[in-house]
Every structure is written in C-alpha cells, then in structure tokens.
Design an enzyme around this catalytic site. Sequence first.
Site, PDB file in Angstrom:
ATOM      1  N   LYS A 130       3.685 -11.823  -3.937  1.00 52.92           N
ATOM      2  CA  LYS A 130       4.930 -11.073  -3.690  1.00 52.92           C
ATOM      3  C   LYS A 130       4.942  -9.783  -4.527  1.00 52.92           C
ATOM      4  O   LYS A 130       5.252  -8.701  -4.021  1.00 52.92           O
ATOM      5  CB  LYS A 130       6.133 -11.947  -4.072  1.00 52.92           C
ATOM      6  CG  LYS A 130       7.463 -11.215  -4.094  1.00 52.92           C
ATOM      7  CD  LYS A 130       7.904 -10.850  -2.700  1.00 52.92           C
ATOM      8  CE  LYS A 130       9.111  -9.959  -2.705  1.00 52.92           C
ATOM      9  NZ  LYS A 130       9.522  -9.550  -1.368  1.00 52.92           N
ATOM     10  N   CYS A 132      13.656  -3.859  -4.671  1.00 56.07           N
ATOM     11  CA  CYS A 132      12.401  -4.607  -4.660  1.00 56.07           C
ATOM     12  C   CYS A 132      11.248  -3.747  -5.140  1.00 56.07           C
ATOM     13  O   CYS A 132      10.647  -4.021  -6.170  1.00 56.07           O
ATOM     14  CB  CYS A 132      12.119  -5.093  -3.245  1.00 56.07           C
ATOM     15  SG  CYS A 132      13.531  -5.932  -2.541  1.00 56.07           S
TER      16      CYS A 132
HETATM   17  N1  SAJ Z   1       9.637   5.111   0.870  1.00 56.76           N
HETATM   18  C1  SAJ Z   1       9.012   6.347   0.707  1.00 56.76           C
HETATM   19  N2  SAJ Z   1       7.950   6.655   1.525  1.00 56.76           N
HETATM   20  C2  SAJ Z   1       7.497   5.793   2.471  1.00 56.76           C
HETATM   21  C3  SAJ Z   1       8.131   4.524   2.621  1.00 56.76           C
HETATM   22  C4  SAJ Z   1       9.208   4.207   1.797  1.00 56.76           C
HETATM   23  O1  SAJ Z   1       9.389   7.167  -0.132  1.00 56.76           O
HETATM   24  O2  SAJ Z   1       6.550   6.153   3.175  1.00 56.76           O
HETATM   25  C5  SAJ Z   1      10.775   4.762  -0.015  1.00 56.76           C
HETATM   26  C6  SAJ Z   1      12.084   4.509   0.742  1.00 56.76           C
HETATM   27  O3  SAJ Z   1      12.762   5.703   1.009  1.00 56.76           O
HETATM   28  C7  SAJ Z   1      12.819   3.611  -0.244  1.00 56.76           C
HETATM   29  C8  SAJ Z   1      11.692   2.802  -0.896  1.00 56.76           C
HETATM   30  O4  SAJ Z   1      10.502   3.514  -0.630  1.00 56.76           O
HETATM   31  O5  SAJ Z   1      13.471   4.384  -1.237  1.00 56.76           O
HETATM   32  C9  SAJ Z   1      11.570   1.380  -0.412  1.00 56.76           C
HETATM   33  O6  SAJ Z   1      11.747   1.306   0.995  1.00 56.76           O
HETATM   34  P1  SAJ Z   1      10.827   0.390   1.940  1.00 56.76           P
HETATM   35  O7  SAJ Z   1      11.271   0.562   3.338  1.00 56.76           O
HETATM   36  O8  SAJ Z   1       9.404   0.661   1.669  1.00 56.76           O
HETATM   37  O9  SAJ Z   1      11.062  -1.108   1.424  1.00 56.76           O
HETATM   38  P2  SAJ Z   1      12.345  -2.058   1.097  1.00 56.76           P
HETATM   39  O10 SAJ Z   1      12.623  -1.953  -0.361  1.00 56.76           O
HETATM   40  O11 SAJ Z   1      13.462  -1.868   2.040  1.00 56.76           O
HETATM   41  O12 SAJ Z   1      11.678  -3.495   1.412  1.00 56.76           O
HETATM   42  C10 SAJ Z   1      10.488  -3.878   0.738  1.00 56.76           C
HETATM   43  C11 SAJ Z   1       9.470  -4.377   1.779  1.00 56.76           C
HETATM   44  N3  SAJ Z   1       8.145  -4.538   1.166  1.00 56.76           N
HETATM   45  C12 SAJ Z   1       7.036  -3.941   1.671  1.00 56.76           C
HETATM   46  O13 SAJ Z   1       7.058  -3.248   2.659  1.00 56.76           O
HETATM   47  C13 SAJ Z   1       5.745  -4.224   0.968  1.00 56.76           C
HETATM   48  C14 SAJ Z   1       9.948  -5.710   2.350  1.00 56.76           C
HETATM   49  O14 SAJ Z   1       8.988  -6.255   3.236  1.00 56.76           O
HETATM   50  C15 SAJ Z   1      10.228  -6.700   1.210  1.00 56.76           C
HETATM   51  O15 SAJ Z   1      10.692  -7.957   1.696  1.00 56.76           O
HETATM   52  C16 SAJ Z   1      11.314  -6.107   0.346  1.00 56.76           C
HETATM   53  O16 SAJ Z   1      10.800  -4.879  -0.208  1.00 56.76           O
HETATM   54  C17 SAJ Z   1      11.657  -7.126  -0.731  1.00 56.76           C
HETATM   55  O17 SAJ Z   1      12.690  -7.799  -0.600  1.00 56.76           O
HETATM   56  O18 SAJ Z   1      10.839  -7.342  -1.648  1.00 56.76           O
END
Ligand code: SAJ
Length: 402
Positions: free
Chosen positions: A203, A257
């Site tokens: 995780k 997360c």
């Molecule tokens: N972000 C970027 N650039 C990108 C992708 C995301 O700057 O290319 C930023 C987003 O704007 C945001 C942050 O990253 O601020 C996180 O967003 P996210 O969509 O990547 O993820 P979360 O936090 O909504 O959900 C994540 C997911 N983990 C992964 O994709 C590895 C989800 O599957 C997990 O279940 C969740 O964390 C969790 O609960 O741990």
Amino acid sequence: MTPKVTTVGLGYIGLPTSALIASNGVEVFGVDINPEVVETINQGKIHIVEPDLGDAVAQAVEKGYLKAGTKIEAASTYLVVVPTPFKGNHEPDISYVEAATKEIIPHLKENDLYIIESTSPVGTTEKMRDYIYTERPELENKIHIAYCPERVLPGNVMYELVHNDRVIGGVDEASTQKAIAFYKDFVKGELHATNARTAEMCKLTENSSRDVQIAFANELSLICDKAGINVWELIDLANKHPRVNILQPGCGVGGHCIAVDPYFIVSEFPMESQIIGKAREINNYKSFWCAEQVVKAKQEFELKHHRKPSIALMGLAFKPNIDDLRESPAKYIVQRVLQNAQDEDYYIVEPNVESHQVFKLTDYNEATKKADIIVFLVAHNEFKNLEISEEKVILDFCGIYK
Ligand code: SAJ
C-alpha cells in the site's frame, strides 16, 4: 440484528465498504466515534460526498443489513478502517488502530477474523497480533489476523471497491486464506495472497510510486520554466516514446494518501528512502514555488501598469472535479498568496463548493472577466473553455492550456 461483520470507522472507506458488504445480504454493524455520523447513517443518509454511496447506504439501512452505533458489537469478522495520520514530525500515528483494537479485544472469540484496512506502517498488523494475544492469551493462534489495504480512487469508490484487485496478507497462511474467503464474496477483482508485512508495504509503495512520478513531472516543470520550454508539450512528446509515461505537473500533491503515505516509509527507513523522501520535498516545494510566482506576477504588473492588479485564484480542491478541499495544495497557495496581500482585489473560485467558511467565493466567469491576473491552480472542467481576453496575465500551473 446480530452482525456478522463489525466495521470500526465509517469514513471515506469504512462506510462504502460496510454498505457494499451489507448490499450482499450480510449483516454489518458500523462503529464511529461521532454520534452525528451514526445518526445520519441510521437514517439511511450519508455524511460524505461519493457517487452511488447514498443509494447503497439507504438501501442497506432500509433492508436492515446495515446499522451504526458508537460502541462495538460482537461479530465474527472485524474490519479496522480508521485514519492513520502522521504526527508533527511526519511519524505515523497508529493510535486510532490501537484504540479500535482495544475495543475489539473483549469481543473476540475462537475462529474470528480481524482485518486492518487502514494504511499502516510496516509491522502494524504483527504489533496488533501481539497486543491481542497479550490481552487474550487463550486465543493465541485460534483467531485469524490479516492486513488488506483499500486502493480505491475517491469519486469512483463504489465501482473500484468491487472491481480492483486486492492484496491480502495474513500473519500466517490460515489467516490469509480466511481473509481471502471473506473478500471473495463481494470483490470481483483478483485477490492476491501474501504476508502482512508485504501487504502493508505494498500500500505504501503504490502511493509512494505515484508521488515519485508526480515529483518527476513537477521537477520538469521547474526546469522548463527556467529553460523557456512548455512543459505540457514536452511531456506529451516524451510520452510518444513506447516506454515513457510521465505524469502531469500541478501545483503540488494533496489528498490524504499520496502526500501522507510516503512519510510512513521515510520515517522508518530514513537512510534507504532517498528518492521517496526527495519526492515529498519536491512536491511540497512546488506549491511554495507557485505561491511565489503569483507574488512575482503581482509585482511585475504593478511596475508595468502603476496600479495594483486584481487576481483570480482558480480552484481550491486537491484535484480536478471534486469538492474535497482537505490537504489541498491549491488551498495552501491561496492562503500563502493572501498572507502577502496588500490592497489588491482577489477573486477566489471553486465551482464544486457552494460556500467556504474562510474564503468568499466568486463565480468563475465573473472572476476571469474582472481579474488582471488569472491563476489556474486546479484543472476543473469548468475552467477549460473559458474565453479570456488577451491582455490578461495567465499563470497556468495545472495545464488548462496545455
Ligand atoms: N496529481 C498530479 N499529477 C498527476 C496526478 C495527480 O499533480 O499526474 C496530484 C493531484 O492533483 C492530487 C494528488 O496528486 O493533488 C493525488 O491525486 P491522485 O488522483 O493521484 O490520488 P488520490 O489521492 O485521489 O488517490 C490515491 C490513489 N493511489 C494511486 O493512484 C496509487 C488511490 O488508488 C488510493 O486508493 C488512494 O490514493 C488512497 O486512499 O490511498
């Protein structure tokens, strides 16, 4: 109702999980320390925003398969789905897992299944096993103890809970198999067996991997800013390579997360986790840098036009098209910019939220018409086709114009 499953924690993961299990005809008792949450759920309503969750809870409560309370009730399976935040020094805080376990211990009986879903530092499940057996030595090796993290994406939780693969690690083989048999009834994705430590680390690895990849994109954005290169075009072109897949830069990394979990590795393995630690620094620095850029643009405008600019700050959520403002880099940037405010007019925009306790919100059309400087912090769909006149200064930190 005699519950078969008791879930401790009815938040963003605990409630959808409870509703899903209950919708499969299994009696679930959900526990939360917050009496208002409990009351809301018992009325068949929900306290969080998540598509399809409202219907699932309403039906499960109406059919009598889901009930909530503030005190644990005995069941044969216990799910611990409580928060694991970090303390001031970025050390993980497992006190909620410990408190939940303490409450569960008196109810445990032979053959029961105890599962932790909360994101946890490596070794937490074994620690809880030792705690349980110290308090109830007669149960040693007679109950099943496992770790099974969730990996659902907020906004798509009800689908991903069913369809994502899951990693399941017991403290022994019998525990792993018992936990797999439990999830098999409501998960369609594959269930992958391992041990508890590997499942815990898996995780943390998934979210650290994403954090490192975003840090790479953010680092590129800083280099490109100095080099006079459009980072969005650069990444698009680099991604035409069959084995390159760079993520998108933004105004930092938020949410509960990805911006948190890597610290669980770094705090325990500080010497070894060089890239993981550095990625956290880069992603945090990116938010600070964005705020500095806004202040710089404001000063340049004033020098050029001999008056103070008005500024639109577009977006407060932690990622596009959601209403969740917790741990949001955009919100941090807005706060930082406002700390530096003099007499400028600011228009703060968040189309997914009706009102905010601290910020006065402005409609996005009005803000972009009135402001001299427009700062895009979050790539919400509403911002993508705005008509903006050419004399405006635009700071695009999230690729609205990529
Ligand atoms: N972000 C970027 N650039 C990108 C992708 C995301 O700057 O290319 C930023 C987003 O704007 C945001 C942050 O990253 O601020 C996180 O967003 P996210 O969509 O990547 O993820 P979360 O936090 O909504 O959900 C994540 C997911 N983990 C992964 O994709 C590895 C989800 O599957 C997990 O279940 C969740 O964390 C969790 O609960 O741990």
